[in-house]
Design a protein around this motif. Structure first.
Motif, mmCIF file in Angstrom:
data_model
loop_
_atom_site.group_PDB
_atom_site.id
_atom_site.type_symbol
_atom_site.label_atom_id
_atom_site.label_comp_id
_atom_site.label_asym_id
_atom_site.label_seq_id
_atom_site.Cartn_x
_atom_site.Cartn_y
_atom_site.Cartn_z
ATOM 1 N N THR A 60 0.812 -1.208 0.000
ATOM 2 C CA THR A 60 0.000 0.000 0.000
ATOM 3 C C THR A 60 0.849 1.264 0.000
ATOM 4 O O THR A 60 0.561 2.215 -0.716
ATOM 5 C CB THR A 60 -0.929 0.019 1.233
ATOM 6 O OG1 THR A 60 -1.573 -1.240 1.365
ATOM 7 C CG2 THR A 60 -1.968 1.102 1.121
ATOM 8 N N ASP A 61 1.898 1.256 0.812
ATOM 9 C CA ASP A 61 2.713 2.459 1.004
ATOM 10 C C ASP A 61 3.835 2.622 -0.008
ATOM 11 O O ASP A 61 4.586 3.592 0.041
ATOM 12 C CB ASP A 61 3.290 2.480 2.418
ATOM 13 C CG ASP A 61 4.100 1.235 2.735
ATOM 14 O OD1 ASP A 61 3.793 0.154 2.205
ATOM 15 O OD2 ASP A 61 5.050 1.349 3.539
ATOM 16 N N VAL A 62 3.952 1.698 -0.961
ATOM 17 C CA VAL A 62 5.007 1.819 -1.978
ATOM 18 C C VAL A 62 4.368 1.688 -3.359
ATOM 19 O O VAL A 62 4.031 2.686 -3.991
ATOM 20 C CB VAL A 62 6.123 0.770 -1.766
ATOM 21 C CG1 VAL A 62 7.225 0.961 -2.797
ATOM 22 C CG2 VAL A 62 6.688 0.848 -0.359
ATOM 23 N N CYS A 63 4.202 0.481 -3.835
ATOM 24 C CA CYS A 63 3.726 0.239 -5.202
ATOM 25 C C CYS A 63 2.343 0.840 -5.459
ATOM 26 O O CYS A 63 2.133 1.519 -6.473
ATOM 27 C CB CYS A 63 3.694 -1.261 -5.489
ATOM 28 S SG CYS A 63 5.299 -2.044 -5.304
ATOM 29 N N VAL A 64 1.406 0.587 -4.562
ATOM 30 C CA VAL A 64 0.041 1.086 -4.765
ATOM 31 C C VAL A 64 0.029 2.607 -4.703
ATOM 32 O O VAL A 64 -0.575 3.268 -5.552
ATOM 33 C CB VAL A 64 -0.927 0.458 -3.737
ATOM 34 C CG1 VAL A 64 -2.328 1.026 -3.896
ATOM 35 C CG2 VAL A 64 -0.953 -1.059 -3.871
ATOM 36 N N LEU A 65 0.712 3.177 -3.718
ATOM 37 C CA LEU A 65 0.769 4.634 -3.573
ATOM 38 C C LEU A 65 1.383 5.301 -4.805
ATOM 39 O O LEU A 65 0.849 6.277 -5.328
ATOM 40 C CB LEU A 65 1.561 5.002 -2.317
ATOM 41 C CG LEU A 65 1.780 6.483 -2.062
ATOM 42 C CD1 LEU A 65 0.463 7.218 -1.871
ATOM 43 C CD2 LEU A 65 2.686 6.670 -0.843
ATOM 44 N N PHE A 66 2.479 4.761 -5.304
ATOM 45 C CA PHE A 66 3.137 5.374 -6.462
ATOM 46 C C PHE A 66 2.319 5.191 -7.741
ATOM 47 O O PHE A 66 2.295 6.071 -8.597
ATOM 48 C CB PHE A 66 4.561 4.832 -6.620
ATOM 49 C CG PHE A 66 5.511 5.443 -5.635
ATOM 50 C CD1 PHE A 66 6.244 6.570 -5.969
ATOM 51 C CD2 PHE A 66 5.645 4.904 -4.367
ATOM 52 C CE1 PHE A 66 7.115 7.141 -5.051
ATOM 53 C CE2 PHE A 66 6.510 5.478 -3.443
ATOM 54 C CZ PHE A 66 7.245 6.599 -3.779
ATOM 55 N N THR A 67 1.644 4.067 -7.862
ATOM 56 C CA THR A 67 0.757 3.873 -9.014
ATOM 57 C C THR A 67 -0.400 4.859 -8.952
ATOM 58 O O THR A 67 -0.785 5.456 -9.971
ATOM 59 C CB THR A 67 0.235 2.425 -9.060
ATOM 60 O OG1 THR A 67 1.355 1.539 -9.135
ATOM 61 C CG2 THR A 67 -0.692 2.206 -10.241
ATOM 62 N N ALA A 68 -0.949 5.066 -7.760
ATOM 63 C CA ALA A 68 -2.029 6.045 -7.589
ATOM 64 C C ALA A 68 -1.541 7.448 -7.941
ATOM 65 O O ALA A 68 -2.257 8.216 -8.599
ATOM 66 C CB ALA A 68 -2.555 5.997 -6.158
ATOM 67 N N ALA A 69 -0.331 7.783 -7.521
ATOM 68 C CA ALA A 69 0.221 9.107 -7.833
ATOM 69 C C ALA A 69 0.411 9.281 -9.338
ATOM 70 O O ALA A 69 0.080 10.335 -9.895
ATOM 71 C CB ALA A 69 1.550 9.312 -7.100
ATOM 72 N N ASP A 70 0.928 8.254 -10.006
ATOM 73 C CA ASP A 70 1.095 8.326 -11.462
ATOM 74 C C ASP A 70 -0.251 8.527 -12.156
ATOM 75 O O ASP A 70 -0.372 9.337 -13.085
ATOM 76 C CB ASP A 70 1.746 7.055 -11.991
ATOM 77 C CG ASP A 70 3.241 6.998 -11.724
ATOM 78 O OD1 ASP A 70 3.827 8.056 -11.412
ATOM 79 O OD2 ASP A 70 3.810 5.900 -11.830
ATOM 80 N N ALA A 71 -1.254 7.792 -11.718
ATOM 81 C CA ALA A 71 -2.585 7.908 -12.318
ATOM 82 C C ALA A 71 -3.166 9.303 -12.075
ATOM 83 O O ALA A 71 -3.738 9.919 -12.978
ATOM 84 C CB ALA A 71 -3.511 6.834 -11.750
#
Length: 92
Positions: free
Chosen positions: A16-27
């Protein structure tokens, strides 16, 4: 590709705090609507998990919701309607 940009991005996975968060930021930076299925993401610690969910909700304007509440048909219809009307996808 244009038709896919009107669809919301539903995120699930680790961490949640790495991959998911950064993917959400990119989107978010690409003006995509972000939905995080909160029961389908996890982190190493509960504190990191909750902090990342809060950041996605407040900073990235993500909808954080349980997966059981996702109505994919409704999301697709809403996105198609917004695309026809020429409305941006981010701030629904």
């Amino acid at each position: 590709m244009g038709q896919w940009l009107s669809l919301p991005m539903i995120l699930a996975g680790m961490a949640t705090d790495v991959c998911v968060l950064f993917t959400a930021a990119d989107a978010y930076m690409r003006d995509l609507r972000v939905i995080v299925a909160r029961d389908c993401v996890t982190a190493v610690t509960p504190a990191a998990h909750l902090a990342a969910l809060a950041q996605m909700r407040t900073v990235l304007k993500a909808e954080v919701t349980p997966s059981r509440s996702l109505d994919l048909g409704r999301l697709k219809r809403r996105s198609a309607r917004r695309a026809r009307l020429g409305r941006p996808s981010r701030h629904e």
